[in-house]
Write a protein that holds these residues in place. Sequence first.
Motif, mmCIF file in Angstrom:
data_model
loop_
_atom_site.group_PDB
_atom_site.id
_atom_site.type_symbol
_atom_site.label_atom_id
_atom_site.label_comp_id
_atom_site.label_asym_id
_atom_site.label_seq_id
_atom_site.Cartn_x
_atom_site.Cartn_y
_atom_site.Cartn_z
ATOM 1 N N LEU A 177 0.833 -1.208 0.000
ATOM 2 C CA LEU A 177 0.000 0.000 0.000
ATOM 3 C C LEU A 177 0.866 1.257 0.000
ATOM 4 C CD1 LEU A 177 -2.813 -0.932 2.568
ATOM 5 C CD2 LEU A 177 -3.067 -0.715 0.101
ATOM 6 N N ASN A 178 1.953 1.214 0.743
ATOM 7 C CA ASN A 178 2.845 2.373 0.825
ATOM 8 C C ASN A 178 3.569 2.649 -0.481
ATOM 9 O OD1 ASN A 178 2.494 3.461 3.387
ATOM 10 N ND2 ASN A 178 3.789 1.918 4.345
ATOM 11 N N ASN A 179 3.769 1.587 -1.266
ATOM 12 C CA ASN A 179 4.613 1.724 -2.459
ATOM 13 C C ASN A 179 3.851 1.670 -3.785
ATOM 14 O OD1 ASN A 179 7.095 1.845 -0.965
ATOM 15 N ND2 ASN A 179 6.895 -0.354 -0.590
ATOM 16 N N ASP A 180 2.543 1.427 -3.725
ATOM 17 C CA ASP A 180 1.773 1.258 -4.958
ATOM 18 C C ASP A 180 0.429 1.965 -4.831
ATOM 19 O OD1 ASP A 180 0.457 0.452 -7.240
ATOM 20 O OD2 ASP A 180 1.095 -1.643 -7.117
ATOM 21 N N LYS A 181 0.321 3.125 -5.466
ATOM 22 C CA LYS A 181 -0.918 3.905 -5.379
ATOM 23 C C LYS A 181 -2.120 3.135 -5.909
ATOM 24 C CE LYS A 181 -2.965 8.357 -6.657
ATOM 25 N NZ LYS A 181 -4.211 7.738 -7.161
ATOM 26 N N ARG A 182 -1.880 2.257 -6.901
ATOM 27 C CA ARG A 182 -2.989 1.479 -7.446
ATOM 28 C C ARG A 182 -3.599 0.564 -6.390
ATOM 29 N NH1 ARG A 182 -0.232 -1.298 -12.498
ATOM 30 N NH2 ARG A 182 1.320 -1.547 -10.851
ATOM 31 N N LYS A 183 -2.762 0.014 -5.519
ATOM 32 C CA LYS A 183 -3.253 -0.840 -4.441
ATOM 33 C C LYS A 183 -4.142 -0.045 -3.486
ATOM 34 C CE LYS A 183 -1.027 -4.851 -5.120
ATOM 35 N NZ LYS A 183 -1.679 -6.172 -5.184
ATOM 36 N N VAL A 184 -3.712 1.187 -3.201
ATOM 37 C CA VAL A 184 -4.511 2.053 -2.334
ATOM 38 C C VAL A 184 -5.852 2.360 -2.981
ATOM 39 C CG1 VAL A 184 -4.631 4.309 -1.203
ATOM 40 C CG2 VAL A 184 -2.455 3.062 -1.282
ATOM 41 N N ASP A 185 -5.828 2.694 -4.262
ATOM 42 C CA ASP A 185 -7.067 3.015 -4.984
ATOM 43 C C ASP A 185 -8.017 1.826 -4.999
ATOM 44 O OD1 ASP A 185 -6.086 5.538 -5.492
ATOM 45 O OD2 ASP A 185 -5.399 5.078 -7.523
ATOM 46 N N GLU A 186 -7.482 0.631 -5.211
ATOM 47 C CA GLU A 186 -8.307 -0.578 -5.220
ATOM 48 C C GLU A 186 -8.929 -0.831 -3.849
ATOM 49 O OE1 GLU A 186 -5.743 -3.689 -6.524
ATOM 50 O OE2 GLU A 186 -5.535 -2.890 -8.565
ATOM 51 N N ALA A 187 -8.109 -0.672 -2.800
ATOM 52 C CA ALA A 187 -8.608 -0.890 -1.442
ATOM 53 C C ALA A 187 -9.669 0.151 -1.074
ATOM 54 C CB ALA A 187 -7.447 -0.827 -0.451
ATOM 55 N N PHE A 188 -9.441 1.396 -1.499
ATOM 56 C CA PHE A 188 -10.398 2.471 -1.238
ATOM 57 C C PHE A 188 -11.726 2.173 -1.937
ATOM 58 C CE2 PHE A 188 -9.246 6.778 0.544
ATOM 59 C CZ PHE A 188 -10.529 7.085 0.931
ATOM 60 N N LYS A 189 -11.662 1.760 -3.194
ATOM 61 C CA LYS A 189 -12.877 1.452 -3.952
ATOM 62 C C LYS A 189 -13.649 0.317 -3.300
ATOM 63 C CE LYS A 189 -14.569 0.165 -8.551
ATOM 64 N NZ LYS A 189 -14.225 -0.055 -9.972
ATOM 65 N N THR A 190 -12.950 -0.725 -2.918
ATOM 66 C CA THR A 190 -13.601 -1.870 -2.271
ATOM 67 C C THR A 190 -14.278 -1.440 -0.976
ATOM 68 O OG1 THR A 190 -12.018 -3.429 -3.221
ATOM 69 C CG2 THR A 190 -13.207 -4.141 -1.253
ATOM 70 N N ALA A 191 -13.590 -0.617 -0.187
ATOM 71 C CA ALA A 191 -14.139 -0.169 1.092
ATOM 72 C C ALA A 191 -15.370 0.702 0.896
ATOM 73 C CB ALA A 191 -13.072 0.591 1.878
ATOM 74 N N MET A 192 -15.340 1.599 -0.084
ATOM 75 C CA MET A 192 -16.493 2.463 -0.357
ATOM 76 C C MET A 192 -17.712 1.643 -0.767
ATOM 77 S SD MET A 192 -15.285 5.998 -2.202
ATOM 78 C CE MET A 192 -14.040 5.353 -3.285
ATOM 79 N N ILE A 193 -17.491 0.674 -1.652
ATOM 80 C CA ILE A 193 -18.590 -0.165 -2.124
ATOM 81 C C ILE A 193 -19.172 -0.986 -0.979
ATOM 82 C CG2 ILE A 193 -19.114 -2.185 -3.547
ATOM 83 C CD1 ILE A 193 -17.223 -1.015 -5.671
ATOM 84 N N GLU A 194 -18.302 -1.567 -0.168
ATOM 85 C CA GLU A 194 -18.771 -2.405 0.941
ATOM 86 C C GLU A 194 -19.562 -1.598 1.960
ATOM 87 O OE1 GLU A 194 -15.338 -4.357 2.514
ATOM 88 O OE2 GLU A 194 -15.279 -5.880 0.930
ATOM 89 N N ARG A 195 -19.087 -0.377 2.277
ATOM 90 C CA ARG A 195 -19.801 0.453 3.260
ATOM 91 C C ARG A 195 -21.177 0.846 2.741
ATOM 92 N NH1 ARG A 195 -17.510 3.883 6.923
ATOM 93 N NH2 ARG A 195 -16.087 2.126 7.158
ATOM 94 N N LEU A 196 -21.260 1.301 1.492
ATOM 95 C CA LEU A 196 -22.558 1.700 0.947
ATOM 96 C C LEU A 196 -23.476 0.492 0.814
ATOM 97 C CD1 LEU A 196 -24.246 4.040 -0.018
ATOM 98 C CD2 LEU A 196 -23.341 3.705 -2.320
ATOM 99 N N ARG A 197 -22.925 -0.657 0.471
ATOM 100 C CA ARG A 197 -23.728 -1.880 0.385
ATOM 101 C C ARG A 197 -24.307 -2.239 1.757
ATOM 102 N NH1 ARG A 197 -20.593 -5.538 -3.074
ATOM 103 N NH2 ARG A 197 -21.863 -4.722 -4.793
ATOM 104 N N GLU A 198 -23.526 -2.050 2.799
ATOM 105 C CA GLU A 198 -24.013 -2.273 4.158
ATOM 106 C C GLU A 198 -25.175 -1.334 4.462
ATOM 107 O OE1 GLU A 198 -20.772 -1.719 6.835
ATOM 108 O OE2 GLU A 198 -19.678 -3.510 6.155
ATOM 109 N N TRP A 199 -25.035 -0.076 4.053
ATOM 110 C CA TRP A 199 -26.086 0.898 4.309
ATOM 111 C C TRP A 199 -27.376 0.548 3.574
ATOM 112 C CZ3 TRP A 199 -23.747 6.538 4.245
ATOM 113 C CH2 TRP A 199 -22.805 6.647 5.281
ATOM 114 N N VAL A 200 -27.247 0.102 2.343
ATOM 115 C CA VAL A 200 -28.425 -0.303 1.574
ATOM 116 C C VAL A 200 -29.151 -1.443 2.294
ATOM 117 C CG1 VAL A 200 -29.189 -1.398 -0.569
ATOM 118 C CG2 VAL A 200 -27.555 0.499 -0.656
#
Length: 325
Positions: A107-130
């Motif tokens: 995560l510290n060395n690869d921005k793409r990994k951060v972006d992927e993790a961020f996207k997954t987290a956003m989707i999971e949180r909103l899915r929980e809310w739904v």
Amino acid sequence: MGLFKKKNPDGVDSKTQYKILYTSDVHGSEVTFKKFLNAGKMFKVDALIIGGDVAGKALIPIVELGNGKYDVQGTEVGREGLETLKQKIKNEGNYYVIVDKKGYDELNNDKRKVDEAFKTAMIERLREWVKIAEERYKGTNIPIYVNLGNDDPLYLFDILDEGTVTKKTEGFIIPLGKYEMISFGYVNPTPWNTPREMSEEELYSNMVKMIEKVSNPNLAIFNFHAPPYGTNLDNAPLLDKTLKPVVRGGEIVMTHVGSKAVRKTIEEFKPLMGIHGHIHESRGFDRVAGTLVLNPGSEYSSGIFHGVYIVLEGEKVKTHQFITG
């Protein structure tokens, strides 16, 4: 922006009043979202509306150390402490990802990994809310209308479609009793270059196209995420070139940062009401060319819910009440 389609009314009858609970800028805060759902039932509204910015802003890595131990930003916790910490992170509107030391280094060395993790987290949180909304409102015939704001990536619209209670609003004319609501989550340019920004000219053009689809603009609700420029709704700290607030005489200098295009559409078409957000510190109401405009404000990171209870009757807003909880 695609075709506009009429949606069938949800929970609409011949009552003379139509009651709305409106909020905005919940930014991933689970406790704030749950308070919003609770308030909707307490006030016995006909519809709940989220004006935009459902996504959180920060991703916190939790590093698994082994033997039931975890490191969270330099603090070591056990399994029991971890669960408490995870809930605190969710309530503050942030996301977390659990990784081992190798994953943390990636995560510290690869921005793409951060972006992927961020996207997954956003989707999971909103899915929980739904799912939470389904559990609490299914069978009530009370819709929860949700729009995305300037901080929300477009793929979150797909998650809103997974429920029967949550309904996306942008691109549709939403009947609210005898009234109609149109929504637009894009805002005028900000210093942070967020996902959904447009020039004032583009904002105006897109909003006018929507307004032209409305049966009677005077009975319309403009659910535009950006507040109108030069009102009580758009005061924010003036920033210097380093994006730090300007301080003079020991006080932060405030300035108007709302949209001139939003103001122009309200002045020209004179809707029944404007509901806005975006500027968290500018909770309040005002009038633009006689039209009532509202911004509930936001303190999502503190877990505080801000909303507005609105009662429509005839051709006017009968009353509105700011709610904090």
